[in-house]
Design a protein around this motif. Structure first.
Motif, PDB file in Angstrom:
ATOM      1  N   ASN A 230       0.832  -1.191   0.000  1.00 50.35           N
ATOM      2  CA  ASN A 230       0.000   0.000   0.000  1.00 50.35           C
ATOM      3  C   ASN A 230       0.876   1.254   0.000  1.00 50.35           C
ATOM      4  OD1 ASN A 230      -2.315   1.596   0.108  1.00 50.35           O
ATOM      5  ND2 ASN A 230      -3.244   0.410   1.760  1.00 50.35           N
ATOM      6  N   ILE A 231       0.275   2.387  -0.261  1.00 51.09           N
ATOM      7  CA  ILE A 231       1.007   3.653  -0.370  1.00 51.09           C
ATOM      8  C   ILE A 231       1.719   3.977   0.943  1.00 51.09           C
ATOM      9  CG2 ILE A 231       0.754   6.133  -0.792  1.00 51.09           C
ATOM     10  CD1 ILE A 231      -1.800   5.382  -2.428  1.00 51.09           C
ATOM     11  N   ASP A 232       3.003   4.285   0.849  1.00 51.97           N
ATOM     12  CA  ASP A 232       3.848   4.702   1.981  1.00 51.97           C
ATOM     13  C   ASP A 232       4.049   3.615   3.036  1.00 51.97           C
ATOM     14  OD1 ASP A 232       4.235   7.215   0.877  1.00 51.97           O
ATOM     15  OD2 ASP A 232       2.640   8.173   2.047  1.00 51.97           O
ATOM     16  N   ASN A 233       3.855   2.362   2.686  1.00 51.88           N
ATOM     17  CA  ASN A 233       3.972   1.278   3.662  1.00 51.88           C
ATOM     18  C   ASN A 233       5.351   0.627   3.607  1.00 51.88           C
ATOM     19  OD1 ASN A 233       3.505  -0.665   5.578  1.00 51.88           O
ATOM     20  ND2 ASN A 233       1.911  -1.741   4.445  1.00 51.88           N
ATOM     21  N   GLY A 234       6.364   1.380   4.011  1.00 51.68           N
ATOM     22  CA  GLY A 234       7.710   0.827   4.069  1.00 51.68           C
ATOM     23  C   GLY A 234       7.831  -0.274   5.106  1.00 51.68           C
ATOM     24  N   PHE A 235       7.146  -0.115   6.222  1.00 53.46           N
ATOM     25  CA  PHE A 235       7.158  -1.133   7.274  1.00 53.46           C
ATOM     26  C   PHE A 235       6.657  -2.474   6.742  1.00 53.46           C
ATOM     27  CE2 PHE A 235       4.379  -3.415  10.252  1.00 53.46           C
ATOM     28  CZ  PHE A 235       5.320  -3.851  11.171  1.00 53.46           C
ATOM     29  N   GLY A 236       5.525  -2.453   6.051  1.00 56.29           N
ATOM     30  CA  GLY A 236       4.967  -3.687   5.511  1.00 56.29           C
ATOM     31  C   GLY A 236       5.885  -4.352   4.510  1.00 56.29           C
ATOM     32  N   ALA A 237       6.590  -3.542   3.727  1.00 54.98           N
ATOM     33  CA  ALA A 237       7.537  -4.099   2.758  1.00 54.98           C
ATOM     34  C   ALA A 237       8.667  -4.835   3.460  1.00 54.98           C
ATOM     35  CB  ALA A 237       8.098  -2.982   1.883  1.00 54.98           C
ATOM     36  N   ALA A 238       9.169  -4.267   4.548  1.00 53.82           N
ATOM     37  CA  ALA A 238      10.240  -4.922   5.301  1.00 53.82           C
ATOM     38  C   ALA A 238       9.769  -6.237   5.895  1.00 53.82           C
ATOM     39  CB  ALA A 238      10.746  -3.991   6.408  1.00 53.82           C
ATOM     40  N   MET A 239       8.537  -6.262   6.399  1.00 54.16           N
ATOM     41  CA  MET A 239       7.996  -7.491   6.978  1.00 54.16           C
ATOM     42  C   MET A 239       7.847  -8.590   5.920  1.00 54.16           C
ATOM     43  SD  MET A 239       7.470  -7.256  10.282  1.00 54.16           S
ATOM     44  CE  MET A 239       9.123  -6.583  10.197  1.00 54.16           C
ATOM     45  N   LEU A 240       7.365  -8.209   4.739  1.00 58.85           N
ATOM     46  CA  LEU A 240       7.217  -9.197   3.674  1.00 58.85           C
ATOM     47  C   LEU A 240       8.582  -9.711   3.218  1.00 58.85           C
ATOM     48  CD1 LEU A 240       5.635 -10.815   1.627  1.00 58.85           C
ATOM     49  CD2 LEU A 240       5.501  -8.770   0.177  1.00 58.85           C
ATOM     50  N   ALA A 241       9.539  -8.801   3.054  1.00 66.42           N
ATOM     51  CA  ALA A 241      10.888  -9.223   2.660  1.00 66.42           C
ATOM     52  C   ALA A 241      11.484 -10.157   3.710  1.00 66.42           C
ATOM     53  CB  ALA A 241      11.777  -7.997   2.468  1.00 66.42           C
ATOM     54  N   GLY A 242      11.252  -9.841   4.980  1.00 63.70           N
ATOM     55  CA  GLY A 242      11.769 -10.679   6.051  1.00 63.70           C
ATOM     56  C   GLY A 242      11.173 -12.073   6.038  1.00 63.70           C
ATOM     57  N   LYS A 243       9.887 -12.171   5.774  1.00 61.20           N
ATOM     58  CA  LYS A 243       9.245 -13.488   5.721  1.00 61.20           C
ATOM     59  C   LYS A 243       9.754 -14.298   4.532  1.00 61.20           C
ATOM     60  CE  LYS A 243       5.063 -12.769   8.394  1.00 61.20           C
ATOM     61  NZ  LYS A 243       3.628 -13.055   8.512  1.00 61.20           N
ATOM     62  N   ILE A 244      10.014 -13.624   3.422  1.00 59.20           N
ATOM     63  CA  ILE A 244      10.574 -14.323   2.259  1.00 59.20           C
ATOM     64  C   ILE A 244      11.935 -14.918   2.613  1.00 59.20           C
ATOM     65  CG2 ILE A 244      11.560 -13.972  -0.045  1.00 59.20           C
ATOM     66  CD1 ILE A 244       9.293 -11.912  -0.513  1.00 59.20           C
ATOM     67  N   LEU A 245      12.775 -14.133   3.275  1.00 59.28           N
ATOM     68  CA  LEU A 245      14.098 -14.620   3.645  1.00 59.28           C
ATOM     69  C   LEU A 245      14.017 -15.692   4.724  1.00 59.28           C
ATOM     70  CD1 LEU A 245      16.215 -11.329   3.633  1.00 59.28           C
ATOM     71  CD2 LEU A 245      16.218 -13.163   1.937  1.00 59.28           C
ATOM     72  N   ASN A 246      13.118 -15.531   5.675  1.00 59.59           N
ATOM     73  CA  ASN A 246      12.965 -16.565   6.703  1.00 59.59           C
ATOM     74  C   ASN A 246      12.583 -17.905   6.092  1.00 59.59           C
ATOM     75  OD1 ASN A 246      13.639 -14.919   8.820  1.00 59.59           O
ATOM     76  ND2 ASN A 246      11.559 -14.701   9.612  1.00 59.59           N
ATOM     77  N   LEU A 247      11.741 -17.860   5.082  1.00 57.12           N
ATOM     78  CA  LEU A 247      11.348 -19.095   4.408  1.00 57.12           C
ATOM     79  C   LEU A 247      12.524 -19.679   3.630  1.00 57.12           C
ATOM     80  CD1 LEU A 247       9.057 -21.054   3.728  1.00 57.12           C
ATOM     81  CD2 LEU A 247       8.501 -19.602   1.771  1.00 57.12           C
ATOM     82  N   ALA A 248      13.277 -18.804   2.955  1.00 61.68           N
ATOM     83  CA  ALA A 248      14.418 -19.264   2.162  1.00 61.68           C
ATOM     84  C   ALA A 248      15.499 -19.887   3.041  1.00 61.68           C
ATOM     85  CB  ALA A 248      15.002 -18.099   1.359  1.00 61.68           C
ATOM     86  N   TYR A 249      15.638 -19.359   4.271  1.00 59.96           N
ATOM     87  CA  TYR A 249      16.668 -19.846   5.193  1.00 59.96           C
ATOM     88  C   TYR A 249      16.045 -20.579   6.374  1.00 59.96           C
ATOM     89  CZ  TYR A 249      20.110 -16.919   2.781  1.00 59.96           C
ATOM     90  OH  TYR A 249      20.930 -16.344   1.852  1.00 59.96           O
ATOM     91  N   ARG A 250      14.943 -21.248   6.146  1.00 56.86           N
ATOM     92  CA  ARG A 250      14.162 -21.831   7.249  1.00 56.86           C
ATOM     93  C   ARG A 250      15.011 -22.683   8.184  1.00 56.86           C
ATOM     94  NH1 ARG A 250       8.664 -24.774   5.832  1.00 56.86           N
ATOM     95  NH2 ARG A 250       7.890 -22.647   5.968  1.00 56.86           N
ATOM     96  N   ASP A 251      15.917 -23.463   7.649  1.00 56.07           N
ATOM     97  CA  ASP A 251      16.729 -24.364   8.494  1.00 56.07           C
ATOM     98  C   ASP A 251      17.869 -23.641   9.183  1.00 56.07           C
ATOM     99  OD1 ASP A 251      15.136 -26.469   7.738  1.00 56.07           O
ATOM    100  OD2 ASP A 251      16.402 -27.000   6.023  1.00 56.07           O
ATOM    101  N   LYS A 252      18.144 -22.395   8.753  1.00 56.93           N
ATOM    102  CA  LYS A 252      19.292 -21.675   9.300  1.00 56.93           C
ATOM    103  C   LYS A 252      18.884 -20.486  10.155  1.00 56.93           C
ATOM    104  CE  LYS A 252      21.974 -22.737   5.131  1.00 56.93           C
ATOM    105  NZ  LYS A 252      22.720 -22.146   3.988  1.00 56.93           N
ATOM    106  N   THR A 253      17.633 -20.047  10.031  1.00 63.26           N
ATOM    107  CA  THR A 253      17.200 -18.846  10.729  1.00 63.26           C
ATOM    108  C   THR A 253      17.249 -19.054  12.235  1.00 63.26           C
ATOM    109  OG1 THR A 253      15.754 -18.245   8.906  1.00 63.26           O
ATOM    110  CG2 THR A 253      15.299 -17.200  11.033  1.00 63.26           C
ATOM    111  N   ILE A 254      17.749 -18.039  12.954  1.00 62.84           N
ATOM    112  CA  ILE A 254      17.824 -18.100  14.401  1.00 62.84           C
ATOM    113  C   ILE A 254      16.418 -18.066  14.976  1.00 62.84           C
ATOM    114  CG2 ILE A 254      18.637 -16.854  16.461  1.00 62.84           C
ATOM    115  CD1 ILE A 254      20.900 -15.746  14.726  1.00 62.84           C
ATOM    116  N   THR A 255      16.131 -18.947  15.927  1.00 61.49           N
ATOM    117  CA  THR A 255      14.829 -18.948  16.582  1.00 61.49           C
ATOM    118  C   THR A 255      14.805 -17.835  17.627  1.00 61.49           C
ATOM    119  OG1 THR A 255      14.634 -21.319  16.282  1.00 61.49           O
ATOM    120  CG2 THR A 255      13.204 -20.302  17.942  1.00 61.49           C
ATOM    121  N   VAL A 256      13.737 -17.003  17.599  1.00 59.11           N
ATOM    122  CA  VAL A 256      13.664 -15.892  18.537  1.00 59.11           C
ATOM    123  C   VAL A 256      12.453 -16.058  19.441  1.00 59.11           C
ATOM    124  CG1 VAL A 256      14.836 -14.298  17.013  1.00 59.11           C
ATOM    125  CG2 VAL A 256      12.384 -14.537  16.815  1.00 59.11           C
TER     126      VAL A 256
END
Length: 256
Positions: A230-256
């Motif tokens: 959505n317009i001006d939603n930089g926060f949402g973009a970061a969250m989506l990018a983060g989920k993409i990377l978490n999925l790509a590195y699922r076996d390596k991502t640090i558990t928080v």
């Protein structure tokens, strides 16, 4: 909530509930009220990998203050977005450890989350798009991701973008932030193999309709592999990018 948690622990101790099932139950256990105006999602990190974040617009400084104080009791990072400097100045005397990122309009308590695998590359069409791009960048960094920044490479001088071709082709996920007509997202998506997250901004002359024109351009892109926020939603973009990377590195991502 304590009664529910105690019952859950007793069931595990007595062998009536498998530990993995107990963890699944914990993810949806409960919430914590703040006054009569907010309910904090205590286990969002367990469910989604990212903490609950306070959206500043529409909340009074006193409401933001109370929410941050309650969230801070649980030890994880506390973030608030769309916070004007004038609001931060009212919060900081009480929350002495509060950090503020003026360009991103983000304030936070606590340390960044543990370092995660993957890098998020963020670029802007113009300098005027920086506040939204920095909102995405600071959000991603506070959530533990490495961020690469590439500013002011819009289509009005396309050679500026093409001079960074290697950086683009090596990216794992790209966030493209643009106002005006928003054409840069299509150009970038036509050059790379990674997912592109397009963020329209409300920057532009009257006919850009406060970001509607770039939003429609991005939605109508002929290039493939673009997701549009959505317009001006930089926060949402970061969250989506983060989920993409978490999925790509699922076996390596640090558990928080």
């Amino acid at each position: 909530m304590q009664d529910k948690l105690l019952k859950l622990l007793e069931d595990v101790a007595q062998g009536n509930l498998e530990p993995q099932k107990a963890l699944e139950n914990l993810k949806n256990l409960d919430f914590e009220p703040v006054g009569d105006f907010a309910k904090i999602d205590r286990h969002r990190t367990l469910r989604t990998g990212f903490p609950e974040v306070i959206f500043g617009i529409g909340k009074t400084p006193e409401q933001i203050l109370q929410i941050m104080q309650v969230m801070n009791q649980h030890g994880s990072i506390v973030m608030a977005t769309k916070i004007e400097a004038s609001v931060f100045s009212l919060l900081q005397p009480t929350l002495r450890q509060l950090r503020y990122f003026p360009e991103a309009k983000i304030c936070c308590l606590g340390e960044s989350m543990p370092l995660r695998s993957g890098t998020i590359t963020i670029l802007t069409a113009g300098t005027a798009d920086l506040p939204i791009a920095e909102e995405a960048a600071i959000t991603a960094e506070l959530c533990g991701f490495t961020v690469k920044r590439l500013w002011d490479v819009g289509v009005a001088g396309i050679h500026r973008l093409l001079s960074h071709r290697e950086m683009l082709t090596q990216a794992e996920v790209l966030i493209v932030v643009a106002g005006m007509e928003g054409a840069i997202a299509s150009v970038v998506a036509g050059l790379v193999s990674c997912p592109v997250i397009a963020v329209p901004t409300s920057i532009g002359y009257g006919a850009s309709f406060n970001g509607l024109a770039p939003l429609l351009t991005m939605l109508n892109s002929c290039a493939t592999g673009i997701g549009v926020m959505n317009i001006d939603n930089g926060f949402g973009a970061a969250m989506l990018a983060g989920k993409i990377l978490n999925l790509a590195y699922r076996d390596k991502t640090i558990t928080v």
